[in-house]
Structure formats: C-alpha cells, structure tokens
Scaffold this motif. Structure first.
Motif, PDB file in Angstrom:
ATOM      1  N   MET A  51     113.590 -46.153 -94.689  1.00  0.00           N
ATOM      2  CA  MET A  51     114.386 -45.073 -94.096  1.00  0.00           C
ATOM      3  C   MET A  51     114.958 -44.131 -95.147  1.00  0.00           C
ATOM      4  SD  MET A  51     115.206 -45.228 -90.705  1.00  0.00           S
ATOM      5  CE  MET A  51     116.123 -46.613 -90.085  1.00  0.00           C
ATOM      6  N   SER A  52     115.390 -44.664 -96.276  1.00  0.00           N
ATOM      7  CA  SER A  52     116.036 -43.757 -97.240  1.00  0.00           C
ATOM      8  C   SER A  52     115.067 -43.242 -98.290  1.00  0.00           C
ATOM      9  CB  SER A  52     117.255 -44.413 -97.882  1.00  0.00           C
ATOM     10  OG  SER A  52     116.991 -45.739 -98.218  1.00  0.00           O
ATOM     11  N   SER A  53     114.190 -44.091 -98.825  1.00  0.00           N
ATOM     12  CA  SER A  53     113.326 -43.625 -99.919  1.00  0.00           C
ATOM     13  C   SER A  53     111.989 -43.083 -99.413  1.00  0.00           C
ATOM     14  CB  SER A  53     113.038 -44.775-100.885  1.00  0.00           C
ATOM     15  OG  SER A  53     112.219 -45.742-100.240  1.00  0.00           O
ATOM     16  N   GLY A  54     111.617 -43.425 -98.175  1.00  0.00           N
ATOM     17  CA  GLY A  54     110.301 -43.014 -97.670  1.00  0.00           C
ATOM     18  C   GLY A  54     109.171 -43.881 -98.207  1.00  0.00           C
ATOM     19  N   GLU A  55     109.534 -44.931 -98.964  1.00  0.00           N
ATOM     20  CA  GLU A  55     108.500 -45.810 -99.524  1.00  0.00           C
ATOM     21  C   GLU A  55     107.640 -46.383 -98.404  1.00  0.00           C
ATOM     22  OE1 GLU A  55     108.093 -50.014-102.017  1.00  0.00           O
ATOM     23  OE2 GLU A  55     110.067 -49.263-101.478  1.00  0.00           O
ATOM     24  N   ARG A  56     106.320 -46.411 -98.645  1.00  0.00           N
ATOM     25  CA  ARG A  56     105.391 -46.931 -97.632  1.00  0.00           C
ATOM     26  C   ARG A  56     105.362 -48.452 -97.695  1.00  0.00           C
ATOM     27  NH1 ARG A  56     105.933 -41.653 -97.300  1.00  0.00           N
ATOM     28  NH2 ARG A  56     104.068 -40.462 -96.751  1.00  0.00           N
ATOM     29  N   LEU A  57     105.523 -49.087 -96.532  1.00  0.00           N
ATOM     30  CA  LEU A  57     105.551 -50.553 -96.468  1.00  0.00           C
ATOM     31  C   LEU A  57     104.454 -51.052 -95.518  1.00  0.00           C
ATOM     32  CD1 LEU A  57     109.452 -50.907 -96.219  1.00  0.00           C
ATOM     33  CD2 LEU A  57     108.029 -51.373 -98.230  1.00  0.00           C
ATOM     34  N   ASP A  58     103.311 -50.395 -95.541  1.00  0.00           N
ATOM     35  CA  ASP A  58     102.245 -50.702 -94.579  1.00  0.00           C
ATOM     36  C   ASP A  58     100.888 -50.521 -95.252  1.00  0.00           C
ATOM     37  OD1 ASP A  58     101.291 -47.895 -94.402  1.00  0.00           O
ATOM     38  OD2 ASP A  58     103.330 -47.576 -93.702  1.00  0.00           O
ATOM     39  N   LYS A  59      99.824 -50.532 -94.445  1.00  0.00           N
ATOM     40  CA  LYS A  59      98.480 -50.520 -95.016  1.00  0.00           C
ATOM     41  C   LYS A  59      98.142 -49.228 -95.772  1.00  0.00           C
ATOM     42  CE  LYS A  59      94.261 -51.083 -92.996  1.00  0.00           C
ATOM     43  NZ  LYS A  59      93.253 -51.727 -92.136  1.00  0.00           N
ATOM     44  N   ASP A  60      98.918 -48.167 -95.598  1.00  0.00           N
ATOM     45  CA  ASP A  60      98.690 -46.958 -96.394  1.00  0.00           C
ATOM     46  C   ASP A  60      98.795 -47.261 -97.889  1.00  0.00           C
ATOM     47  OD1 ASP A  60      97.992 -45.212 -94.411  1.00  0.00           O
ATOM     48  OD2 ASP A  60      99.924 -44.170 -94.314  1.00  0.00           O
ATOM     49  N   VAL A  61      99.559 -48.309 -98.254  1.00  0.00           N
ATOM     50  CA  VAL A  61      99.662 -48.709 -99.672  1.00  0.00           C
ATOM     51  C   VAL A  61      98.262 -49.031-100.198  1.00  0.00           C
ATOM     52  CG1 VAL A  61     100.547 -50.526-101.221  1.00  0.00           C
ATOM     53  CG2 VAL A  61     102.030 -49.554 -99.446  1.00  0.00           C
ATOM     54  N   PHE A  62      97.459 -49.672 -99.359  1.00  0.00           N
ATOM     55  CA  PHE A  62      96.077 -49.990 -99.729  1.00  0.00           C
ATOM     56  C   PHE A  62      95.163 -48.765 -99.549  1.00  0.00           C
ATOM     57  CE2 PHE A  62      91.884 -51.354 -98.064  1.00  0.00           C
ATOM     58  CZ  PHE A  62      91.379 -51.966 -99.199  1.00  0.00           C
ATOM     59  N   ARG A  63      95.305 -48.089 -98.411  1.00  0.00           N
ATOM     60  CA  ARG A  63      94.430 -46.944 -98.133  1.00  0.00           C
ATOM     61  C   ARG A  63      94.540 -45.895 -99.235  1.00  0.00           C
ATOM     62  NH1 ARG A  63      97.051 -47.067 -92.793  1.00  0.00           N
ATOM     63  NH2 ARG A  63      95.698 -48.122 -91.294  1.00  0.00           N
ATOM     64  N   LYS A  64      95.780 -45.678 -99.730  1.00  0.00           N
ATOM     65  CA  LYS A  64      96.017 -44.585-100.685  1.00  0.00           C
ATOM     66  C   LYS A  64      96.316 -45.094-102.087  1.00  0.00           C
ATOM     67  CE  LYS A  64      98.083 -41.511 -97.207  1.00  0.00           C
ATOM     68  NZ  LYS A  64      99.272 -40.709 -96.897  1.00  0.00           N
ATOM     69  N   LEU A 104      98.728 -47.028-103.365  1.00  0.00           N
ATOM     70  CA  LEU A 104     100.117 -46.708-103.736  1.00  0.00           C
ATOM     71  C   LEU A 104     100.830 -47.869-104.421  1.00  0.00           C
ATOM     72  CD1 LEU A 104     101.229 -44.855-100.453  1.00  0.00           C
ATOM     73  CD2 LEU A 104     100.485 -43.832-102.609  1.00  0.00           C
ATOM     74  N   GLY A 105     100.158 -49.017-104.563  1.00  0.00           N
ATOM     75  CA  GLY A 105     100.831 -50.158-105.199  1.00  0.00           C
ATOM     76  C   GLY A 105     100.279 -51.459-104.660  1.00  0.00           C
ATOM     77  N   ASN A 106     101.140 -52.492-104.671  1.00  0.00           N
ATOM     78  CA  ASN A 106     100.708 -53.825-104.273  1.00  0.00           C
ATOM     79  C   ASN A 106     100.994 -54.052-102.779  1.00  0.00           C
ATOM     80  OD1 ASN A 106     101.077 -56.723-103.711  1.00  0.00           O
ATOM     81  ND2 ASN A 106     100.585 -56.955-105.885  1.00  0.00           N
ATOM     82  N   LEU A 107      99.921 -54.313-102.044  1.00  0.00           N
ATOM     83  CA  LEU A 107     100.050 -54.443-100.587  1.00  0.00           C
ATOM     84  C   LEU A 107     100.876 -55.665-100.190  1.00  0.00           C
ATOM     85  CD1 LEU A 107      98.885 -52.966 -98.046  1.00  0.00           C
ATOM     86  CD2 LEU A 107      97.195 -54.782 -97.930  1.00  0.00           C
ATOM     87  N   THR A 108     100.658 -56.776-100.882  1.00  0.00           N
ATOM     88  CA  THR A 108     101.394 -58.000-100.536  1.00  0.00           C
ATOM     89  C   THR A 108     102.887 -57.802-100.775  1.00  0.00           C
ATOM     90  OG1 THR A 108      99.499 -59.056-101.537  1.00  0.00           O
ATOM     91  CG2 THR A 108     101.159 -60.493-100.647  1.00  0.00           C
TER      92      THR A 108
END
Ligand code: C5P
Length: 253
Positions: A207-220, A222-226
């Motif tokens: 909510m505050s940082s907009g950090e992605r916490l879903d499969k977009d982390v893998f799709r794009k 963006l970092g470690n999915l687990t």
C-alpha cells in the motif's frame, strides 16, 4: 505412497484422483511460468506457499458464505478439493489498471478504475487465453446468461472479501483471476470458486511503497519471487512458525 491416477497436469498444479468419489487431490508445483509458458523457472518453495495461501483464502471465503471447492489441506503441497466441472473461463476482476488492461488501453498501471471491472478469457493455452465478450460465452455454450449473472455476483463477493483482507495487512488488491466450477446436487447446479487463489493469480501491491508482492516479480524480473510470497504469507499470519524460506540472518553490531 500408493500410485495415484493423474487426472490433469497444468503449468503450476497437478490434479490426482481423490480418496473418495467426487474428490480430487490438488498438488502445487514449484514451477513458475509467464507469457503462456514462454518463460519458465522452478522457484523453490512456491508450491508450499501457494498451497497454504490458497487454503487461507478459500477457508476465509467459506467462512463468509462464499462457496469454494476446497475441502482441506492434506500436507505441505496438497489439498483435497471437490471435483467440479470447470467452466472454461478465466474470470478476471480489476480494481486498478494493470497488466493486459493497462497495455490494451494505454493506461498507467495503478490508475484506479471507476468501479470493479470484470472480464472473461477463454481458457485455452494454445490460443493464449483470449479475452472474450459475453456474447461468445453464451453463443458457444460455455456458460448460460444465468451462469454469467451468478459468476459476476460470485466474483464481486470474492473481490470484496479479498480486498478487505489484503487492505487489513497493508496490501492493495489490484486485480485477480478466479475459476468457477459447477457442482451438481442431483439436477440442481451450484457454482463454486475453484482452482487456486494465490499471488500467482492476483496482483498485490504494498500500500505505501507500491512494491510488487505477486507473480509480476517473476514476469518482470523484479526480484525474488519466494521472498515476495513469503512476505504476503507473513503479513496474513500464514505459516508463521515453519516458513519454507527463512530470511537471511542479519548481523547485529
Ligand atoms: O495479464 P492480465 O493483466 O490480464 O492479468 C489479470 C490478472 O489475472 C492478474 O492478477 C493475473 O495474475 C491473473 N491471471 C492469471 N492467469 C492467467 C491470466 C491472468 O492468474 N492465465
């Protein structure tokens, strides 16, 4: 373990014949795919997290009176579910523009939508799950108008429940996908939420940082999915004690 009959293997799950008639065992794999399996990886621990998270959401839906196929979790990677007749549609609910909608309409990701928007894709991997209008669904007999009315009502109730639960832990539910199945009681049909609800099938933003916490982390990339899925589980109080993926120790000076 006794050999079980495999009923179906998808990209992220396997369905086996269940111990009693009318049941199936749903096994969560560690495989992650994107762009209709063009991109593939094995993400250690993802299956365990999704099994737990899907159990959490399906149980919660049941507790507020929204019917699902979930019966009980069997072990780290498996859950017992009711056998249903899957309606061949991906039912997508969007609260904010993102993903394919943002691309299609040239909208900035995160733009709030005037109201939740529901869309349907025809479940067909070879075709890449194309978006379909209601006209097609009814004309081709995938679902009736009455089914669609029920599916929309069900999807909006799931949206209210999931949005509230996620809001409570500081996460914005941008969009998600559900699948719906028919359960027959004699001649009488009921529609239930089937498949899974997990960060594989939702867009979840901090909510505050907009950090992605879903499969977009893998799709794009963006970092470690687990790590992202573990954070969702941690905030929801799922797997607090036996996390599969422990954070690295921090040195304290
Ligand atoms: O890619 P798109 O923006 O259409 O996805 C909308 C939502 O549906 C996302 O939360 C995505 O994770 C989910 N989805 C899914 N399985 C698909 C397509 C989309 O879970 N095959």
């Amino acid at each position: 373990m006794a050999r079980r009959k495999k009923i179906y293997e998808g990209k992220a799950k396997i369905l086996y014949e269940g111990p009693e008639p009318g049941t199936l065992v749903q096994y969560f794999k560690d495989d992650a795919t994107a762009n209709n399996a063009e991109k593939h990886a094995v993400v250690e621990g993802k299956g365990v997290l999704n099994n737990r998270l899907s159990e959490f959401f399906m149980t919660g839906l049941g507790q507020v009176g929204i019917p699902t196929h979930f019966l009980r979790r069997l072990n780290m990677r498996e859950q017992l579910v009711r056998q249903v007749e899957i309606i061949p549609l991906e039912v997508i609910v969007r609260n904010f523009a993102a993903g394919s909608m943002a691309r299609r309409l040239g909208m900035e990701e995160g733009t709030p939508l005037p109201r939740p928007i529901i869309e349907f894709s025809f479940k067909d991997d070879k075709l890449g799950d194309p978006l379909v209008p209601e006209e097609y669904i009814i004309a081709f007999g995938w679902a009736t108008q009455a089914d669609l009315d029920d599916i929309v009502a069900l999807a909006l109730r799931v949206n209210d429940y999931l949005s509230g639960v996620m809001y409570g832990v500081g996460i914005k539910l941008v969009d998600f996908k559900i699948e719906v199945g028919r359960v027959w009681d004699g001649d009488y049909q009921r529609l239930v939420v089937a498949d899974e609800i997990s960060p594989d099938s939702c867009r979840l933003w901090d909510m505050s940082s907009g950090e992605r916490l879903d499969k977009d982390v893998f799709r794009k990339d963006l970092g470690n999915l687990t790590d992202a899925y573990t954070e969702v589980a941690r905030r929801l109080g799922v797997m607090p004690s036996n996390a599969t993926h422990m954070p690295k120790p921090t040195l304290i000076n």
